[in-house]
Each structure stands twice: as C-alpha cells, then as structure tokens.
Design a protein around this motif. Structure first.
Motif, PDB file in Angstrom:
ATOM      1  N   ARG A   1      47.977  29.285  42.832  1.00 22.46           N
ATOM      2  CA  ARG A   1      47.976  30.624  42.241  1.00 22.46           C
ATOM      3  C   ARG A   1      49.320  30.954  41.580  1.00 22.46           C
ATOM      4  NH1 ARG A   1      48.481  35.749  45.591  1.00 22.46           N
ATOM      5  NH2 ARG A   1      49.553  36.212  43.656  1.00 22.46           N
TER       6      ARG A   1
ATOM      7  N   ASN B   1      32.190  40.997  44.223  1.00 19.60           N
ATOM      8  CA  ASN B   1      32.038  39.583  44.575  1.00 19.60           C
ATOM      9  C   ASN B   1      30.900  39.396  45.575  1.00 19.60           C
ATOM     10  OD1 ASN B   1      34.043  38.767  42.866  1.00 19.60           O
ATOM     11  ND2 ASN B   1      35.562  38.357  44.459  1.00 19.60           N
TER      12      ASN B   1
ATOM     13  N   ASN C   1      32.503  36.659  40.485  1.00 17.33           N
ATOM     14  CA  ASN C   1      33.535  35.724  40.942  1.00 17.33           C
ATOM     15  C   ASN C   1      34.899  36.203  40.469  1.00 17.33           C
ATOM     16  OD1 ASN C   1      34.661  33.429  42.138  1.00 17.33           O
ATOM     17  ND2 ASN C   1      34.472  32.235  40.242  1.00 17.33           N
TER      18      ASN C   1
ATOM     19  N   ASN D   1      38.807  37.253  40.617  1.00 13.57           N
ATOM     20  CA  ASN D   1      40.012  36.759  41.270  1.00 13.57           C
ATOM     21  C   ASN D   1      40.711  37.949  41.951  1.00 13.57           C
ATOM     22  OD1 ASN D   1      42.790  35.980  41.753  1.00 13.57           O
ATOM     23  ND2 ASN D   1      42.449  34.235  40.404  1.00 13.57           N
TER      24      ASN D   1
ATOM     25  N   GLU E   1      43.360  38.154  43.848  1.00 15.01           N
ATOM     26  CA  GLU E   1      44.821  38.178  43.708  1.00 15.01           C
ATOM     27  C   GLU E   1      45.234  38.702  42.334  1.00 15.01           C
ATOM     28  OE1 GLU E   1      45.169  34.101  44.558  1.00 15.01           O
ATOM     29  OE2 GLU E   1      45.707  34.374  46.660  1.00 15.01           O
ATOM     30  N   LEU E   2      44.471  38.338  41.301  1.00 15.61           N
ATOM     31  CA  LEU E   2      44.762  38.829  39.954  1.00 15.61           C
ATOM     32  C   LEU E   2      44.517  40.326  39.864  1.00 15.61           C
ATOM     33  CD1 LEU E   2      45.472  38.291  36.991  1.00 15.61           C
ATOM     34  CD2 LEU E   2      43.076  37.641  36.612  1.00 15.61           C
TER      35      LEU E   2
ATOM     36  N   ARG F   1      47.913  36.311  32.370  1.00 11.88           N
ATOM     37  CA  ARG F   1      46.650  36.980  32.718  1.00 11.88           C
ATOM     38  C   ARG F   1      46.915  38.384  33.250  1.00 11.88           C
ATOM     39  NH1 ARG F   1      42.867  33.365  36.339  1.00 11.88           N
ATOM     40  NH2 ARG F   1      41.348  34.926  35.661  1.00 11.88           N
TER      41      ARG F   1
ATOM     42  N   ASP G   1      34.989  42.241  34.482  1.00  7.75           N
ATOM     43  CA  ASP G   1      36.049  41.283  34.798  1.00  7.75           C
ATOM     44  C   ASP G   1      37.191  42.001  35.506  1.00  7.75           C
ATOM     45  OD1 ASP G   1      37.310  42.727  32.794  1.00  7.75           O
ATOM     46  OD2 ASP G   1      37.427  41.063  31.381  1.00  7.75           O
ATOM     47  N   GLU G   2      38.279  41.274  35.741  1.00  4.46           N
ATOM     48  CA  GLU G   2      39.408  41.833  36.483  1.00  4.46           C
ATOM     49  C   GLU G   2      40.035  43.015  35.756  1.00  4.46           C
ATOM     50  OE1 GLU G   2      38.888  37.582  37.780  1.00  4.46           O
ATOM     51  OE2 GLU G   2      38.984  38.598  35.836  1.00  4.46           O
TER      52      GLU G   2
END
Length: 373
Positions: free
Chosen positions: A200, A241, A246, A248, A250-251, A283, A303-304
């Motif tokens: 990561r 999720n 899916n 991320n 942590e992001l 990112r 998305d994130e």
C-alpha cells in the motif's frame, strides 16, 4: 538528481541472526529487499549507490550486478555493523561530500523524503541531517564528510550514534511524512508489516496523513473535520463493500483525512491535490481534487472519490448531519450570492445522487443507521 559527491551507502553485510534468514534476498513484492533499498535511494535522486557486503556475499553478487551499484567488501563483517560503516566510509572518504547511510533491512524510504533531506542539507550545510517521523529519528541519516574522520578513528563503543552525537550542535532534523524510515526487519512480524507497507506504499498510512496535516500547519478545526469525514467514509465504504463493491478502505480514509489539506488557500482542492501528488500519492490527489465538485456519468459506479465526496457532505465541522441540514446551512449562508448558490445546489444534487445509488445497494435503512452511529 542529487549533485555529484553525494553517495548512498547500503549496509548488507550482517548475519541476519535475529531474523533467522538472509534478509537482503527476502522477497518484497516483485523484487528483493536489497533491490527495494537501492530503488529508494535511486528514485530519490542518488546516482552513486554502493552496497557493503560480507556474510553470504557470493549470493548477493549476481543480484547487485543487475542493480548497477558499486560493491564494497567488508572482510571484518563478523565484528558487527560498525565495522561495515567504517569500511563503507573508508571507501568513499576523500571523494564524497556526504553520504546516506541506509541499513539494508530498512528498504522502503519514500522518494520525497530523500529529496527533502538533500534540500535541507544544501540549505544548511549541516553535519548530519536526521529523518524524523512522529518525533522519532529513523534511517537513513545524511552524513557530511566532516564526520568521516571521527567515524574512521572511532572504536565502535556506543556505535555510530555515539560518534554522531558529537556533532549534534551542527546537525538538523527534518520531520517527514514517511513511516518507512522506522520500518526495519528484525523479526518475522517486522517482515510481514514491511510487506503490508510495500503493498500500500502509494497510499499514506493514517499516521502519515496526520504528519502531512501537521507539516502543512492545518488548523485543529480542519484536522478534526478531516478525521470525522474519514470515519464516516470508512463506514460507508465498509457497507458498500458488504454489498459487493471493492472499494479500497485505506484510500478512502486517506482521502477523507487529507481532503481539506489546503483549506485556507485559494482553490484549495487543486492546491491540495498538487501537494499530495508531489509526495507520490496520485490516487489520493485525485480524491482531493474532486471533493468539491464531482462529475457523475449516468451509469457511474460508486468509487472512492464518490464515497469521500458524500462523507464530506454528511459532516458539518466534526458532527454528522443529514444532507438536508448540511445544504440548508450552506444555502442560508450564501443566499445573497447567486453564483455560489448555484454551486451549492449542484453539489447537493451530486451528493443526493450518490446517496440514492448507495441506498439502492445497501438499503435505505442501512444508510439511515449510519446517521445515528
């Protein structure tokens, strides 16, 4: 690139006795630990890199040949790490202006960290530049040639730290957003942690995010808002999720923490994006750039960036609020400014669209439960 006369010394001569296996050749992602250490210095701009070898050197030679580095042999490696330091310094004394001294089992130093240390060295002419994370010194120190004679004449009692302490009055520390400077490999658990960090590495850890906020003097109010947004974004992402996405996590958390990094500056979303991209976190930069205005296609998938956008609109200060309340406050505040009102309404429509899409995935009840957590 660093100017000529700056050498990177990597110590890889020891027995690896505490680890129980030969650390330099352990796999780390798609490379080895020693290759990652070389890459850290090279990506930071250090062109002249030399590796000090000793124990099981014959196994390192073919690997190092492919890395295009110099090799320094320490025949006295059994005497301990200080003997390798003396051997390395002795090999470059008289030609090097300064050197980074990096233990081979501390391989993941961020590119920006090396550059920041070199910049401070050139600015101050310090005897030693120490990298620091959260108040703790790590590796690699950048050591001026002014220290070389003392190192070469030292007996090793107290190690290198004792010798460099003599130069403390003429040394400086630089606070870095780089947890890697503290991550070495002494145990199997250390190795597992380093492997997780490598996977990561393009996303700052929670602690690194806090360090970035501190480095850029973000106010307590803005930092508290970021922590609240990160917490809400994490819960949203976990719900989504669970419904099959899916994301991320942590992001999402890093984006939430840092989205208002440049809050006090004009066009703060773009300015914050530039700051984190310069650190190698592209990112996260994309999330910061879009947290004010996010364009959604009709068939978009959450998305994130969308999660952080929505979480930001669900937090007023550091308190969780409904979209209705959050935008009512904004519309009341800017009622006399039609252009700003238009922007607020556009953001509200975007936030509502993300909320509706999320509700279709996890159920309206689950989202509403989020609001009372």
């Amino acid at each position: 690139m660093c100017r000529p006369g700056l050498v990177g010394l990597i110590v890889a001569a020891g027995y690896s006795s505490r680890m129980g296996t030969f650390k330099p050749l352990l796999p780390l992602g798609d490379k080895t630990v020693i290759a990652a250490a070389v890459d850290s210095l090279r990506q930071g701009g250090v062109a002249d890199i030399r590796v000090i070898v000793g124990h099981r050197a014959e196994e390192l030679y073919p690997v190092l040949a492919g890395l295009q580095v110099g090799i320094i042999e320490n025949s006295r490696y059994a005497e301990g790490m200080f003997s390798s330091v003396v051997t390395g310094i002795g090999a470059i004394a008289g030609e090097a202006e300064a050197c980074f001294l990096l233990p081979g089992d501390t391989p993941l130093i961020r590119r920006r960290s090396i550059k920041d240390m070199v910049r401070l060295y050139h600015k101050t002419g310090a005897a030693v530049v120490y990298p620091v994370f959260n108040g703790e010194r790590g590796h690699p120190p950048l050591i001026s040639s002014r220290c070389f004679a003392s190192i070469l004449s030292g007996e090793g009692t107290g190690g290198l730290r004792h010798i460099l302490a003599q130069f403390d009055a003429d040394s400086v520390e630089v606070e870095l957003a780089d947890q890697g400077i503290l991550l070495d490999i002494d145990t199997l658990e250390d190795y597992k942690e380093l492997t997780r960090f490598y996977v990561r590495r393009h996303i700052p850890t929670y602690s690194e995010c806090l360090s970035i906020l501190y480095k850029y003097q973000v106010s307590d109010k803005v930092a508290c808002h970021g922590r609240a947004v990160a917490a809400v974004a994490r819960r949203l992402a976990e719900l989504l999720n669970g419904a099959g996405l899916n994301l991320n996590i942590e992001l999402v958390v890093a984006g939430g923490l840092l989205h208002d990094l440049a809050k006090s500056k004009p066009n703060h979303s773009k300015r914050g994006e530039r700051v984190v991209r310069s650190m190698g976190f592209s990112r996260v930069g994309g999330i910061i750039a879009s947290h004010m205005d996010l364009e959604l296609a009709a068939d978009y998938v959450i998305d994130e960036a969308a999660v952080v956008f929505l979480a930001d609109k669900l937090v007023q200060g550091d308190k969780l609020v409904s979209l209705t309340e959050r935008f009512r406050l904004a519309l009341d505040k800017f009622a006399a400014s039609p252009e700003i009102v238009d922007s607020v309404l556009r953001r509200r429509r975007t936030a509502e669209a993300i909320w509706d899409r999320a509700a279709s995935l996890v159920g309206t009840g689950s989202l509403e439960e989020l609001m009372v957590l």
